[in-house]
Write a protein that holds these residues in place. Structure first.
Motif, PDB file in Angstrom:
ATOM      1  N   LEU A  14      -5.658 -13.476 -11.046  1.00 23.55           N
ATOM      2  CA  LEU A  14      -6.210 -14.615 -10.413  1.00 23.55           C
ATOM      3  C   LEU A  14      -5.658 -15.088  -9.172  1.00 23.55           C
ATOM      4  CD1 LEU A  14      -4.866 -16.868 -13.434  1.00 23.55           C
ATOM      5  CD2 LEU A  14      -7.161 -15.959 -13.021  1.00 23.55           C
ATOM      6  N   LEU A  15      -5.220 -13.900  -8.545  1.00 23.97           N
ATOM      7  CA  LEU A  15      -4.835 -14.147  -7.058  1.00 23.97           C
ATOM      8  C   LEU A  15      -5.132 -12.485  -6.237  1.00 23.97           C
ATOM      9  CD1 LEU A  15      -3.376 -15.283  -4.500  1.00 23.97           C
ATOM     10  CD2 LEU A  15      -1.019 -14.437  -5.822  1.00 23.97           C
ATOM     11  N   SER A  16      -5.760 -12.964  -5.144  1.00 23.32           N
ATOM     12  CA  SER A  16      -6.209 -11.557  -4.177  1.00 23.32           C
ATOM     13  C   SER A  16      -5.452 -11.949  -3.141  1.00 23.32           C
ATOM     14  CB  SER A  16      -7.666 -11.483  -4.135  1.00 23.32           C
ATOM     15  OG  SER A  16      -8.420 -11.165  -5.271  1.00 23.32           O
ATOM     16  N   ILE A  17      -4.595 -11.028  -2.449  1.00 22.98           N
ATOM     17  CA  ILE A  17      -3.947 -10.978  -1.258  1.00 22.98           C
ATOM     18  C   ILE A  17      -4.549  -9.925  -0.334  1.00 22.98           C
ATOM     19  CG2 ILE A  17      -1.756 -11.000   0.324  1.00 22.98           C
ATOM     20  CD1 ILE A  17      -0.416 -11.450  -2.711  1.00 22.98           C
ATOM     21  N   THR A  18      -5.048 -10.368   0.800  1.00 20.90           N
ATOM     22  CA  THR A  18      -5.861  -9.666   1.946  1.00 20.90           C
ATOM     23  C   THR A  18      -4.808  -9.720   2.912  1.00 20.90           C
ATOM     24  OG1 THR A  18      -7.937 -10.099   1.421  1.00 20.90           O
ATOM     25  CG2 THR A  18      -7.558  -9.186   3.482  1.00 20.90           C
ATOM     26  N   ASP A  19      -4.118  -8.230   3.300  1.00 20.24           N
ATOM     27  CA  ASP A  19      -3.132  -8.219   4.432  1.00 20.24           C
ATOM     28  C   ASP A  19      -4.038  -7.846   5.728  1.00 20.24           C
ATOM     29  OD1 ASP A  19      -0.985  -6.683   1.954  1.00 20.24           O
ATOM     30  OD2 ASP A  19      -0.832  -8.903   2.725  1.00 20.24           O
ATOM     31  N   ILE A  20      -3.460  -8.390   6.545  1.00 21.44           N
ATOM     32  CA  ILE A  20      -4.136  -8.288   7.993  1.00 21.44           C
ATOM     33  C   ILE A  20      -2.922  -8.242   8.852  1.00 21.44           C
ATOM     34  CG2 ILE A  20      -5.718  -8.843   9.794  1.00 21.44           C
ATOM     35  CD1 ILE A  20      -7.221 -10.509   7.696  1.00 21.44           C
ATOM     36  N   LEU A  21      -2.368  -7.159   8.927  1.00 21.93           N
ATOM     37  CA  LEU A  21      -0.837  -7.047   9.293  1.00 21.93           C
ATOM     38  C   LEU A  21      -1.030  -6.273  10.881  1.00 21.93           C
ATOM     39  CD1 LEU A  21       0.876  -6.008   6.354  1.00 21.93           C
ATOM     40  CD2 LEU A  21       0.650  -8.245   7.317  1.00 21.93           C
ATOM     41  N   ASP A  22      -1.712  -6.547  11.641  1.00 23.38           N
ATOM     42  CA  ASP A  22      -1.757  -6.040  12.970  1.00 23.38           C
ATOM     43  C   ASP A  22      -1.100  -6.851  13.796  1.00 23.38           C
ATOM     44  OD1 ASP A  22      -2.453  -5.058  15.419  1.00 23.38           O
ATOM     45  OD2 ASP A  22      -4.642  -5.281  15.429  1.00 23.38           O
ATOM     46  N   PRO A  23       0.242  -6.580  14.474  1.00 21.73           N
ATOM     47  CA  PRO A  23       0.987  -7.405  15.228  1.00 21.73           C
ATOM     48  C   PRO A  23       0.448  -8.148  16.491  1.00 21.73           C
ATOM     49  CG  PRO A  23       1.586  -5.065  15.349  1.00 21.73           C
ATOM     50  CD  PRO A  23       0.752  -5.265  14.364  1.00 21.73           C
ATOM     51  N   ASN A  24      -0.733  -7.140  17.000  1.00 17.26           N
ATOM     52  CA  ASN A  24      -1.541  -7.545  18.042  1.00 17.26           C
ATOM     53  C   ASN A  24      -2.665  -8.287  17.868  1.00 17.26           C
ATOM     54  OD1 ASN A  24       0.772  -6.288  19.599  1.00 17.26           O
ATOM     55  ND2 ASN A  24      -0.276  -4.278  19.377  1.00 17.26           N
ATOM     56  N   LEU A  25      -2.873  -8.889  16.779  1.00 14.09           N
ATOM     57  CA  LEU A  25      -4.265  -9.416  16.338  1.00 14.09           C
ATOM     58  C   LEU A  25      -4.657 -10.294  17.355  1.00 14.09           C
ATOM     59  CD1 LEU A  25      -6.754  -9.541  14.488  1.00 14.09           C
ATOM     60  CD2 LEU A  25      -5.295 -11.047  12.933  1.00 14.09           C
TER      61      LEU A  25
END
Length: 683
Positions: free
Chosen positions: A454-465
């Motif tokens: 029931l949960l989808s986690i999308t990680d966008i972990l670029d520290p310079n984003l």
């Protein structure tokens, strides 16, 4: 009488000529100051010529005679004293001559020449000359060299661009007082004194230029550069910034601007794709070109890996259409953008997969018009998803959360999930976009939802984003549209709420009944009502309550930021205050909605802006942030705090515990995998 008249006429002519000369001189000075600034000496100055300026040095052999106080004529040669062809070839290999001020020329230390023409004259290359204090020698073999510095203006003009103090720096030596050690702090004139050797010392962290051996060398031939005072010569190496060996390079500063940055791509039908990304405001404003020119579909043959077909006639092409997303409140360097690729014929219908390729602009009026980028790689049979019937869509609802940045309260977000999980009767899927706000130690808090699917986690972990691609509020609009398109064949309705916003459907109505009444609407927006997170009712004895359950006070009407936005339009009722002014949020049908913002839907325009009297959201502003202090003041049910001195009712709050009561039941509601009942159909 005739003699008197003739004398008067001659006198008048003389006075007229003198007046004209004075006027011409004044006009020349005025034009000179207007053209080059009040403090500049650059340009041909008539006042200097007619006043017999000593700047023209007649003592140099071969120089043109000057107009001195004796009244000799000024002779202007037919040819100019120019850099000859041989001199031009060796110009960079000749060390600069450092001259001391001449008594006869306190302003300038170079020979000036005047000319009316300019052409190359063959001549011998002059030998290097060492200057001295007595003469401003600038000639070799009897020829005059123009020692004009770059930036002094065209040849043949009197004057100089540089300030006198820059042209004639103070001497370095015993006479200047700079021969002693470095003193602590500045002298009386505010200048810290250095030893002469310190001025030319190369820092240890800098490697010397090739061929450097203590003297300035050009073409492996050492040239002595001297600065003398009272006959004392100090031969020390100096850094020549004009030397060709000095490094010159492009050093970028700030941020580059890309025409388009792709984030995701989804198929909408057999003919249409949507590509989500961001485009540069700068490129759109000044390049006057489209971000993307064309879309190409390169069919696959059922084998992996896929690759672009080399046959030009094997792919299908269409024009790329752009949907530029307007930020609801503020702007960034980049604008969220959707590229619509709609082909005239179905593509990929044979279920063999293929590639969607975009032709991206490289800039306005360049040789290479566009660059190909891979937007989507569709696998075998992946196209089948567009044929999903409504009864086969996995979930009834989906919730798209705001980007998680900074630090968030995992326990509060779990309350938010359990509340809406109960409200949707367990038929909702949740999408998280983690930009670093969700710590790894907090992930186990959501294991029940993750394990149940029931949960989808999308990680966008670029520290310079946010630094490399700056846009408003951590790319929230981009992520909203990604969630919209990814849930198209996954849920019947999608809610776009932040983690501090809770949907409230006043009893006796329910969410299921509400959605059935508005099943045909492409989207529905809800008014936003502030909830009180500071004043909480006293804990009930013997009960284990969360802080959220004790928040039972809210505003009576939805928010409307007319004053903050300096709104000057027609009067607005708070119950119908829409868009960013009303801080509204919405639910949308993802198969009928194609582009959306934070507080409104962009495409389509027609939908339902619900009155604030009906279903609405309660906004517990900033409650998910650890810095927000929750329940800092305990109050009784009559609105007075525990010492009886204040009342939340007097501050305009009203009591409403419906959300609190629903959450009590939601805490124990089972979290199990949702199985769609095909017989139940849609709403």
């Amino acid at each position: 009488m005739k003699r008197l008249a003739k004398h008067s006429t001659v006198q008048g002519v003389v006075f007229s000529l003198l007046f004209a000369i004075v006027l011409l001189i004044s006009l020349s000075v005025l034009l000179n100051r207007i053209s080059f600034g009040v403090s500049s000496n650059q340009g041909f100055n008539l006042a200097e010529v007619f006043s017999g300026s000593p700047a023209i040095n007649a003592s140099v052999p071969g120089a043109a005679p000057s107009l001195d106080s004796g009244g000799d004529a000024l002779e202007i040669p037919d040819t100019d004293a120019v850099i000859t062809s041989e001199e031009f070839g060796n110009f960079s290999s000749t060390a600069p001559v450092v001259n001391s001020p001449s008594p006869r020329d306190p302003v300038s230390n170079r020979t000036r020449t005047h000319s009316r023409s300019s052409h190359l004259v063959p001549a011998k290359s002059p030998a290097p000359v060492e200057a001295n204090d007595d003469d401003s020698v600038e000639a070799a073999n009897g020829e005059i060299r123009d020692n004009r510095s770059e930036g002094e203006g065209p040849k043949g003009q009197v004057g100089t661009f540089f300030d006198p103090e820059v042209r004639n720096p103070p001497p370095i030596g015993p006479e200047s007082g700079l021969d002693g050690p470095v003193v602590d702090g500045p002298d009386e004139d505010g200048v810290s004194r250095l030893e002469p050797s310190e001025l030319t010392k190369i820092p240890p962290e800098l490697s010397p230029l090739p061929g450097y051996s203590g003297d300035v060398t050009v073409n492996s031939s050492p040239i002595a550069i001297s600065s003398s005072t009272n006959g004392v010569s100090n031969q020390t190496p100096v850094l020549n910034r004009g030397d060709a060996r000095q490094q010159r390079m492009f050093q970028p500063a700030g941020l580059p601007h890309y025409s388009f940055v792709k984030f995701s791509a989804y198929r909408q039908s057999l003919r249409t794709f949507f590509v989500n990304g961001i485009s540069s405001y700068v490129a759109r404003s000044f390049d006057k070109d489209k971000v993307a020119h064309t879309c190409e579909w390169h069919p696959g043959n059922g084998s992996l890996p896929l690759s672009m077909h080399t046959d030009p006639g094997a792919f299908v092409e269409t024009t790329a259409e752009h949907i530029y997303m307007k930020s609801d409140e503020n702007r960034g360097t980049y604008s969220p953008t959707i590229i619509n690729c709609t082909f005239k014929v179905p593509v990929g219908a044979n279920r063999l997969g293929g590639l969607l390729v975009l032709r991206i602009s490289t800039g306005y009026d360049r040789w290479e018009k566009n660059l190909p980028i891979l937007a989507l790689e569709e696998q075998v049979n992946e196209v089948n998803i567009v044929s999903t019937p409504p009864e086969k869509i996995p979930f009834k609802y989906a919730f798209c959360g705001a980007p998680m940045h900074g630090t968030v309260r995992a326990d509060w977000i779990l309350h938010w999930m359990k509340y809406h999980h109960y409200l949707t009767e367990g038929s909702a899927h949740f999408f998280f976009y983690n930009l670093g706000g969700l710590a790894n130690s907090d992930r186990p808090v959501f294991n029940e939802f993750i394990n149940a699917g029931l949960l989808s986690i999308t990680d966008i972990l670029d520290p310079n984003l946010s630094w490399d691609y700056p846009t408003w509020y951590f790319h929230q609009v981009l992520l909203i549209n990604d969630c919209l398109h990814r849930s198209r064949f996954m849920a019947e309705r999608v809610f776009f709420f932040d983690y501090d916003e809770f949907l409230q459907v006043p009893a006796p109505d329910s969410l299921k009944m509400f959605m059935r009444r508005h099943a045909k609407e492409p989207w529905i927006s809800f008014g936003s009502i502030y909830a009180n997170t500071k004043d909480c009712r006293l804990p009930k004895p013997g009960e284990s309550e969360t802080l959220f359950e004790r928040m039972v006070w809210r505003r009576p009407r939805p928010e409307c930021r007319i004053q903050q936005a300096k709104y000057e339009g027609p009067p607005v009722d708070a119950l119908h205050c829409i868009g960013p002014l009303g801080r509204r949020k919405y639910v949308a049908n993802p198969r009928k909605t194609f582009a959306a913002g934070v507080h409104w839907v962009t495409i389509p325009k027609n939908g339902l802006d619900l009155s604030g009297n009906g279903a609405h959201i309660l906004h517990y502003r900033s409650a998910p942030l650890p810095k927000t202090r929750l329940c800092s003041n305990n109050v009784t049910m009559d609105g007075t705090d525990d010492d009886g001195e204040a009342s939340v009712l007097e501050d305009g709050w009203i009591q409403d515990d419906q959300v609190s009561q629903i959450f009590k039941r939601a805490k124990s509601y089972p979290i199990v995998p949702f199985i769609r009942n095909a017989a139940a159909g849609g709403f």
